[in-house]
Design a protein around this motif. Sequence first.
Motif, mmCIF file in Angstrom:
data_model
loop_
_atom_site.group_PDB
_atom_site.id
_atom_site.type_symbol
_atom_site.label_atom_id
_atom_site.label_comp_id
_atom_site.label_asym_id
_atom_site.label_seq_id
_atom_site.Cartn_x
_atom_site.Cartn_y
_atom_site.Cartn_z
ATOM 1 N N LEU A 16 0.804 -1.263 -0.019
ATOM 2 C CA LEU A 16 -0.204 0.024 0.057
ATOM 3 C C LEU A 16 0.645 1.084 -0.100
ATOM 4 O O LEU A 16 0.541 2.278 -0.663
ATOM 5 C CB LEU A 16 -0.874 -0.164 1.273
ATOM 6 N N ARG A 17 1.867 1.349 0.651
ATOM 7 C CA ARG A 17 2.908 2.485 1.060
ATOM 8 C C ARG A 17 3.474 2.786 -0.414
ATOM 9 O O ARG A 17 3.644 3.838 -0.968
ATOM 10 C CB ARG A 17 3.776 2.123 2.087
ATOM 11 N N GLU A 18 3.527 1.566 -1.071
ATOM 12 C CA GLU A 18 4.499 1.775 -2.392
ATOM 13 C C GLU A 18 3.515 2.486 -3.319
ATOM 14 O O GLU A 18 3.882 3.091 -4.194
ATOM 15 C CB GLU A 18 4.938 0.404 -3.060
ATOM 16 N N ALA A 19 2.195 1.962 -3.260
ATOM 17 C CA ALA A 19 1.167 2.561 -4.311
ATOM 18 C C ALA A 19 0.784 3.888 -3.914
ATOM 19 O O ALA A 19 0.978 4.608 -4.828
ATOM 20 C CB ALA A 19 -0.118 1.857 -4.187
ATOM 21 N N ILE A 20 0.844 4.266 -2.712
ATOM 22 C CA ILE A 20 0.468 5.693 -2.260
ATOM 23 C C ILE A 20 1.858 6.476 -2.709
ATOM 24 O O ILE A 20 1.800 7.605 -3.333
ATOM 25 C CB ILE A 20 0.413 5.753 -0.734
ATOM 26 N N GLN A 21 3.106 5.925 -2.541
ATOM 27 C CA GLN A 21 4.451 6.803 -3.080
ATOM 28 C C GLN A 21 4.254 6.846 -4.787
ATOM 29 O O GLN A 21 4.629 8.125 -5.115
ATOM 30 C CB GLN A 21 5.504 6.091 -2.716
#
Length: 251
Positions: free
Chosen positions: A46-51
């Motif tokens: 999720l963090r990678e997608a948000i980034q």
Amino acid sequence: MQRRKLSDQIAEQLEGMIADGTLKPGERLPAERQLAERLGISRPSLREAIQKLSSKGLLHTHQGGGNYVTESLAHSFTDPLMALLQDQPDAEFDTLEVRKELEGVAAFNAATRATESDRQRIWSRFNEMVEIHRAEASSIEKLQADAAFHQSITEAAHNVVLVHFTNAIHDVLKNTVSEYLDMFYAEPTFVEKLCMQHKAIVTAIMDRDPEQARDKARFHLEFAFQAFHEFKSQARLSRNSELYASMFSEE
């Protein structure tokens, strides 16, 4: 064939929600833990997608935490218009003319494309708006209810560009017609006409009659256009009369 990363898939889904207006400018996403659980993915993915979305300027993090949909898309469109309106006092009527056409397209498409949940949302926003319009609410509250109703129709049209353009138009009008709102909503008979016009739009959409929906939406916006024009003329005459009185009053 190489399998797409889960973070790419999630980023694409979130980007689509931002594009079609499901996730609105300025809206805060759920906390990472909750969002990861709801999407069924790991927090690192999720963090990678948000980034990825942050690098595109679609999301940003506020101080103190939380991920928010950026508002820059709307501002990039409305800021030049606001500058124009400051130099051309009557230019808000050009904006109203554009809104009339956009709302007509939105109603036309909503009549043919609205899902059942869209239709329920339109009815809900309509009933909420009517209740607020007939209540002792402020003019700003009535304007917000009106905007929410029209937004439900635009979202039911399922046109990404239309969503963002109409949202931008609403932002411009909110800042340019505010001084006439008290007059606009002051007369109960006039407000009742607005409610009936809105109901006619809803009825046409529910009947899946795109031509009628477009015509009713354009008729309503033309009515509002003429009303604001009259109210602005009245306000100008009133200010001029007060100025004249102050200039020639006996001391």
